[in-house]
Enzyme design. Structure first.
Site, PDB file in Angstrom:
ATOM      1  N   ILE A   1       0.906  -1.154   0.000  1.00 43.49           N
ATOM      2  CA  ILE A   1       0.000   0.000   0.000  1.00 43.49           C
ATOM      3  C   ILE A   1       0.944   1.201   0.000  1.00 43.49           C
ATOM      4  CG2 ILE A   1      -1.731   1.305   1.263  1.00 43.49           C
ATOM      5  CD1 ILE A   1      -2.841  -1.317   2.333  1.00 43.49           C
ATOM      6  N   PRO A   2       1.066   1.868  -1.147  1.00 45.94           N
ATOM      7  CA  PRO A   2       2.174   2.811  -1.368  1.00 45.94           C
ATOM      8  C   PRO A   2       2.032   4.185  -0.701  1.00 45.94           C
ATOM      9  CG  PRO A   2       0.775   2.740  -3.287  1.00 45.94           C
ATOM     10  CD  PRO A   2       0.231   1.718  -2.332  1.00 45.94           C
ATOM     11  N   CYS A   3       2.110   4.223   0.612  1.00 43.15           N
ATOM     12  CA  CYS A   3       2.018   5.497   1.327  1.00 43.15           C
ATOM     13  C   CYS A   3       3.216   6.395   1.020  1.00 43.15           C
ATOM     14  CB  CYS A   3       1.880   5.262   2.825  1.00 43.15           C
ATOM     15  SG  CYS A   3       3.193   4.299   3.562  1.00 43.15           S
ATOM     16  N   HIS A   4       4.308   5.817   0.523  1.00 42.01           N
ATOM     17  CA  HIS A   4       5.484   6.622   0.184  1.00 42.01           C
ATOM     18  C   HIS A   4       5.226   7.544  -1.004  1.00 42.01           C
ATOM     19  CE1 HIS A   4       5.781   2.931  -2.265  1.00 42.01           C
ATOM     20  NE2 HIS A   4       6.391   3.691  -3.159  1.00 42.01           N
TER      21      HIS A   4
END
Length: 157
Positions: free
Chosen positions: A119-122
């Site tokens: 889950i690409p929170c970056h």
């Protein structure tokens, strides 16, 4: 709940999950002993993470089971819609979720994302383009964004 520790270019990652899906992937700052044997329920996650770091995967296809509030899960689902190699701001993410005033709540849910990289929170940055807040450390956020960038910066030296 099964657990595995694997090496990544950014440090040791801890994966946890069971037959209901992967519920946690985190990066550790300490020295953990790497897993000699991978639990079957985590094998695909390890394989896909390795492909990602090798530059051969831009999307994950895993059964996920993150634990959080309904609001957090809505934010995490919105994060999954940010394409590889792209970024969005906390403000844009708030607007996507239907409440431009919820920036702080969105940022908080983003910071509680239990599934590092998958889950690409970056991919969420400040409205001014700054690399703000990242639970894994700004240096890792920078590395991940550069890894996903379609334009690779060449070194002059």
């Amino acid at each position: 709940m099964e657990t595995a520790f694997i090496n990544t270019p950014l440090g040791v990652a801890k994966l946890q999950g069971d037959e209901n899906g992967i519920n946690s992937i985190s990066i550790l700052d300490g020295d953990e002993k790497l897993s000699d044997i991978l639990p079957e329920v985590l094998e695909d996650a390890v394989y896909q993470l390795r492909e990602y770091f090798e530059g051969r995967r831009t999307q994950f296809s895993l059964l996920l089971n993150p634990q959080g509030t309904d609001f957090q899960k809505r934010v995490w689902q919105a994060l999954e819609q940010i394409p590889y190699g792209k970024t969005t701001s906390y403000m844009e993410l708030s607007k996507t979720l239907g409440d431009p005033k919820a920036i702080r709540a969105v940022a908080s849910a983003n910071g509680k994302n239990p599934l590092w990289i998958v889950i690409p929170c970056h991919r969420v940055i400040g409205s001014d383009g700054s690399l703000t807040g990242y639970a894994g450390g700004i240096h890792r956020k920078k590395w991940l964004l550069e890894h996903e960038s379609p334009v690779k910066q060449q070194s002059l030296f």
